[in-house]
Scaffold this active site. Sequence first.
Site, PDB file in Angstrom:
ATOM      1  N   GLY A  37      -7.986 -32.282 -34.468  1.00 15.01           N
ATOM      2  CA  GLY A  37      -8.396 -33.335 -33.530  1.00 15.01           C
ATOM      3  C   GLY A  37      -7.238 -34.259 -33.225  1.00 15.01           C
ATOM      4  O   GLY A  37      -6.170 -34.180 -33.846  1.00 15.01           O
ATOM      5  N   LYS A  43      -9.331 -37.491 -38.912  1.00 18.41           N
ATOM      6  CA  LYS A  43      -9.089 -36.288 -39.727  1.00 18.41           C
ATOM      7  C   LYS A  43      -8.823 -36.647 -41.192  1.00 18.41           C
ATOM      8  O   LYS A  43      -9.451 -36.086 -42.101  1.00 18.41           O
ATOM      9  CB  LYS A  43      -7.884 -35.496 -39.182  1.00 18.41           C
ATOM     10  CG  LYS A  43      -8.057 -34.939 -37.787  1.00 18.41           C
ATOM     11  CD  LYS A  43      -6.872 -34.105 -37.354  1.00 18.41           C
ATOM     12  CE  LYS A  43      -5.562 -34.867 -37.270  1.00 18.41           C
ATOM     13  NZ  LYS A  43      -5.555 -36.007 -36.339  1.00 18.41           N
ATOM     14  N   THR A  45      -9.419 -39.402 -42.758  1.00 19.50           N
ATOM     15  CA  THR A  45     -10.586 -40.085 -43.332  1.00 19.50           C
ATOM     16  C   THR A  45     -11.608 -39.057 -43.810  1.00 19.50           C
ATOM     17  O   THR A  45     -12.114 -39.147 -44.932  1.00 19.50           O
ATOM     18  CB  THR A  45     -11.228 -41.006 -42.263  1.00 19.50           C
ATOM     19  OG1 THR A  45     -10.221 -41.881 -41.771  1.00 19.50           O
ATOM     20  CG2 THR A  45     -12.371 -41.805 -42.849  1.00 19.50           C
ATOM     21  N   ASP A  67       0.929 -34.455 -41.929  1.00 20.19           N
ATOM     22  CA  ASP A  67       1.993 -35.467 -41.968  1.00 20.19           C
ATOM     23  C   ASP A  67       2.736 -35.413 -43.301  1.00 20.19           C
ATOM     24  O   ASP A  67       3.965 -35.435 -43.338  1.00 20.19           O
ATOM     25  CB  ASP A  67       1.412 -36.874 -41.768  1.00 20.19           C
ATOM     26  CG  ASP A  67       1.053 -37.140 -40.309  1.00 20.19           C
ATOM     27  OD1 ASP A  67       1.315 -36.256 -39.470  1.00 20.19           O
ATOM     28  OD2 ASP A  67       0.516 -38.213 -40.017  1.00 20.19           O
ATOM     29  N   ASN A  87       5.241 -25.019 -37.997  1.00 18.07           N
ATOM     30  CA  ASN A  87       4.635 -26.011 -38.877  1.00 18.07           C
ATOM     31  C   ASN A  87       3.207 -25.597 -39.249  1.00 18.07           C
ATOM     32  O   ASN A  87       2.835 -25.551 -40.423  1.00 18.07           O
ATOM     33  CB  ASN A  87       4.613 -27.363 -38.140  1.00 18.07           C
ATOM     34  CG  ASN A  87       4.018 -28.488 -38.959  1.00 18.07           C
ATOM     35  OD1 ASN A  87       4.418 -28.717 -40.096  1.00 18.07           O
ATOM     36  ND2 ASN A  87       3.051 -29.200 -38.383  1.00 18.07           N
ATOM     37  N   SER A 111      -3.023 -30.025 -34.912  1.00 18.44           N
ATOM     38  CA  SER A 111      -3.053 -28.613 -34.478  1.00 18.44           C
ATOM     39  C   SER A 111      -3.673 -28.463 -33.091  1.00 18.44           C
ATOM     40  O   SER A 111      -4.767 -27.923 -32.960  1.00 18.44           O
ATOM     41  CB  SER A 111      -3.762 -27.734 -35.516  1.00 18.44           C
ATOM     42  OG  SER A 111      -4.988 -28.290 -35.971  1.00 18.44           O
ATOM     43  N   GLY A 160       5.743 -36.176 -25.525  1.00 20.90           N
ATOM     44  CA  GLY A 160       4.987 -35.020 -25.997  1.00 20.90           C
ATOM     45  C   GLY A 160       3.899 -35.400 -26.973  1.00 20.90           C
ATOM     46  O   GLY A 160       3.608 -34.659 -27.917  1.00 20.90           O
TER      47      GLY A 160
END
Lengths: 208, 208
Positions: A37, A43, A45, A67, A87, A111, A160
């Site tokens: 998302g 996410k 949380t 991250d 990644n 993603s 981006g």
Amino acid sequence: MSTLANSSNIFWHECPVGKTERHKLLNQKGCVVWITGLSGSGKSTLACSLSRELHSRGKLSYVLDGDNLRHGLNKGLGFSAEDRTENIRRVGEVAKLFADAGLICIASLISPYRKDRDACRAMLADANFIEVFMNMSLSLCESRDARGLYKLARAGKIKGFTGIDDPYEPPLNCEIEIQEKDGVCPTPSAMAGQVVSYLEDKGFLQDQ
Amino acid sequence: MSTLANSSNIFWHECPVGKTERHKLLNQKGCVVWITGLSGSGKSTLACSLSRELHSRGKLSYVLDGDNLRHGLNKGLGFSAEDRTENIRRVGEVAKLFADAGLICIASLISPYRKDRDACRAMLADANFIEVFMNMSLSLCESRDARGLYKLARAGKIKGFTGIDDPYEPPLNCEIEIQEKDGVCPTPSAMAGQVVSYLEDKGFLQDQ
């Protein structure tokens, strides 16, 4: 072997302690809960709340945070389309190992591209990849903007940025969709409850 | 964020369920058992035997096999010095995640260069990185040669083969050394026993 990349000299080693044995030891079935998302959609949380809820039930989970991994495994990768794909591929490969080890692996990454998520799904037996779509509107995510990233993106200081000048492709067939109601996100425990119910229904939390 | 590699926009997310909680759940302390040695020195054999022994004691372990990972996470990496280093770095990063998740992570890789192994050690709190050196003579390893790799290397059909035309740098301060006696390798269960004793002594297997 310096001249042979991925050569036929690399063999596969099978180990006598397998998935089934680990499932019995842990009383659960390994899987990947893939949370996708926009930035600010909740996410992390959900990932935390879900791992807490699973832990309270005596189940072992582990959060792979997109991250955080950029500080370690994926250090050196940037945000070009190619690097984003790599990644996500690496997170998918690691998530697969965790699921194989018997854990409920919670991967939390923007993603944004469908093909990258589907490539991760394809690494696992289909039922073991549970895609959770944080279906929150851009306006809700942007209104939170706890880290001021949307502001920077709107000002053109980040290029981006997903949702602003880079697309987010929503899943077409996700297993779980978390939705805002009247412009409000469900509570962390309500979101976690939705995922836990799914895991229970599918037998991932049952004694093996 | 396509223009910002590893930018300051990437934050670290802490989760409420941490290492300590997972240790309590599993009744063990996560760590990395890093097995290094020549091809044919018995790394995979020890890895399997150790995971079996730990499992029989109700402890959760997971084997990261260097060869197997070359089919997945490290697909695309070859055997140049640079690629070998990156290969080992990634295994180190993943092993660190597994240890953090509470598992006894058994990494089995030739990992010939001291600096690459030390870089992995530096990723973890020192006590949690247990280097196991398979101290077997080249002649013993070569006499096994189950896959005929030494033969190929001697014939010049594999270049840069560790022990033949690429160096193996033995550890200077490993935690455990497994040695041949009178030209014979210890049995799998004897090797596993040596590691399990170490883990017991250091409290990795105790109820937390």
